[in-house]
Design a protein around this motif. Structure first.
Motif, PDB file in Angstrom:
ATOM      1  N   VAL A 199       0.851  -1.181   0.000  1.00 48.09           N
ATOM      2  CA  VAL A 199       0.000   0.000   0.000  1.00 48.09           C
ATOM      3  C   VAL A 199       0.893   1.240   0.000  1.00 48.09           C
ATOM      4  O   VAL A 199       1.738   1.401   0.875  1.00 48.09           O
ATOM      5  N   THR A 200       0.692   2.105  -1.009  1.00 53.19           N
ATOM      6  CA  THR A 200       1.404   3.380  -1.063  1.00 53.19           C
ATOM      7  C   THR A 200       0.378   4.503  -0.933  1.00 53.19           C
ATOM      8  O   THR A 200      -0.817   4.251  -0.796  1.00 53.19           O
ATOM      9  N   ASP A 201       0.842   5.736  -0.996  1.00 54.64           N
ATOM     10  CA  ASP A 201      -0.053   6.876  -0.833  1.00 54.64           C
ATOM     11  C   ASP A 201      -1.140   6.941  -1.898  1.00 54.64           C
ATOM     12  O   ASP A 201      -2.218   7.467  -1.649  1.00 54.64           O
ATOM     13  N   ASP A 202      -0.872   6.391  -3.085  1.00 51.80           N
ATOM     14  CA  ASP A 202      -1.835   6.534  -4.184  1.00 51.80           C
ATOM     15  C   ASP A 202      -2.132   5.244  -4.945  1.00 51.80           C
ATOM     16  O   ASP A 202      -2.788   5.263  -5.978  1.00 51.80           O
ATOM     17  N   GLN A 203      -1.654   4.102  -4.427  1.00 52.76           N
ATOM     18  CA  GLN A 203      -1.848   2.853  -5.153  1.00 52.76           C
ATOM     19  C   GLN A 203      -1.744   1.654  -4.216  1.00 52.76           C
ATOM     20  O   GLN A 203      -1.008   1.669  -3.238  1.00 52.76           O
ATOM     21  N   VAL A 204      -2.494   0.614  -4.546  1.00 54.53           N
ATOM     22  CA  VAL A 204      -2.352  -0.678  -3.895  1.00 54.53           C
ATOM     23  C   VAL A 204      -1.887  -1.638  -4.978  1.00 54.53           C
ATOM     24  O   VAL A 204      -2.476  -1.695  -6.060  1.00 54.53           O
ATOM     25  N   ARG A 205      -0.828  -2.373  -4.687  1.00 52.60           N
ATOM     26  CA  ARG A 205      -0.276  -3.308  -5.664  1.00 52.60           C
ATOM     27  C   ARG A 205      -0.290  -4.715  -5.060  1.00 52.60           C
ATOM     28  O   ARG A 205       0.327  -4.960  -4.033  1.00 52.60           O
ATOM     29  N   LEU A 206      -1.029  -5.606  -5.699  1.00 52.03           N
ATOM     30  CA  LEU A 206      -1.108  -6.994  -5.278  1.00 52.03           C
ATOM     31  C   LEU A 206      -0.272  -7.832  -6.230  1.00 52.03           C
ATOM     32  O   LEU A 206      -0.357  -7.651  -7.453  1.00 52.03           O
ATOM     33  N   GLU A 207       0.535  -8.709  -5.674  1.00 59.11           N
ATOM     34  CA  GLU A 207       1.320  -9.634  -6.483  1.00 59.11           C
ATOM     35  C   GLU A 207       1.149 -11.021  -5.892  1.00 59.11           C
ATOM     36  O   GLU A 207       1.357 -11.224  -4.689  1.00 59.11           O
ATOM     37  N   VAL A 208       0.727 -11.969  -6.714  1.00 60.13           N
ATOM     38  CA  VAL A 208       0.506 -13.333  -6.247  1.00 60.13           C
ATOM     39  C   VAL A 208       1.031 -14.302  -7.297  1.00 60.13           C
ATOM     40  O   VAL A 208       0.865 -14.085  -8.496  1.00 60.13           O
ATOM     41  N   THR A 209       1.689 -15.343  -6.821  1.00 58.74           N
ATOM     42  CA  THR A 209       2.168 -16.399  -7.704  1.00 58.74           C
ATOM     43  C   THR A 209       1.179 -17.549  -7.629  1.00 58.74           C
ATOM     44  O   THR A 209       0.930 -18.095  -6.552  1.00 58.74           O
ATOM     45  N   LEU A 210       0.610 -17.875  -8.771  1.00 61.94           N
ATOM     46  CA  LEU A 210      -0.418 -18.908  -8.844  1.00 61.94           C
ATOM     47  C   LEU A 210       0.186 -20.225  -9.307  1.00 61.94           C
ATOM     48  O   LEU A 210       1.016 -20.246 -10.218  1.00 61.94           O
TER      49      LEU A 210
END
Length: 103
Positions: A65-76
């Protein structure tokens, strides 16, 4: 090993409010998806590490979580990669609902 699934969701909430809204959100979201079970949801400041299971397969990743973005990273795992596009859309839609401005 496959490339990770990455979803970025912009927001205008600031880091603290976005983090507050997301805490516990994975467990709540999984409650509405019968095939998804959360094994771990652990926060370290503004980063969440998670492990989930679906259709007997395990996946792990992180949310930053940053000030202006949420970044999700998942290895499937390979079996769940077939659902990557559907998962990406569902994650983005759920994230936008959680992070949308509320009056």
């Amino acid at each position: 090993m496959s490339a990770p699934l990455v979803v970025s969701i912009p927001h205008q909430l600031g880091r603290e409010e976005a983090t507050r809204r997301l805490k516990g959100g994975l467990t709540r979201a999984a409650a509405s998806v019968p095939v998804l079970k959360v094994d771990e949801e652990r926060w370290e400041e503004n980063r969440m590490f998670f492990r989930v299971r679906a259709l007997g397969q395990a996946a792990s990743g992180q949310i930053d979580v940053t000030d202006d973005q949420v970044r999700l990273e998942v290895t499937l795992p390979w079996l769940l990669q077939r659902f990557a596009e559907v998962a990406q859309t569902a994650i983005r839609n759920r994230g936008q609902l959680l992070l949308g401005k509320k009056s």
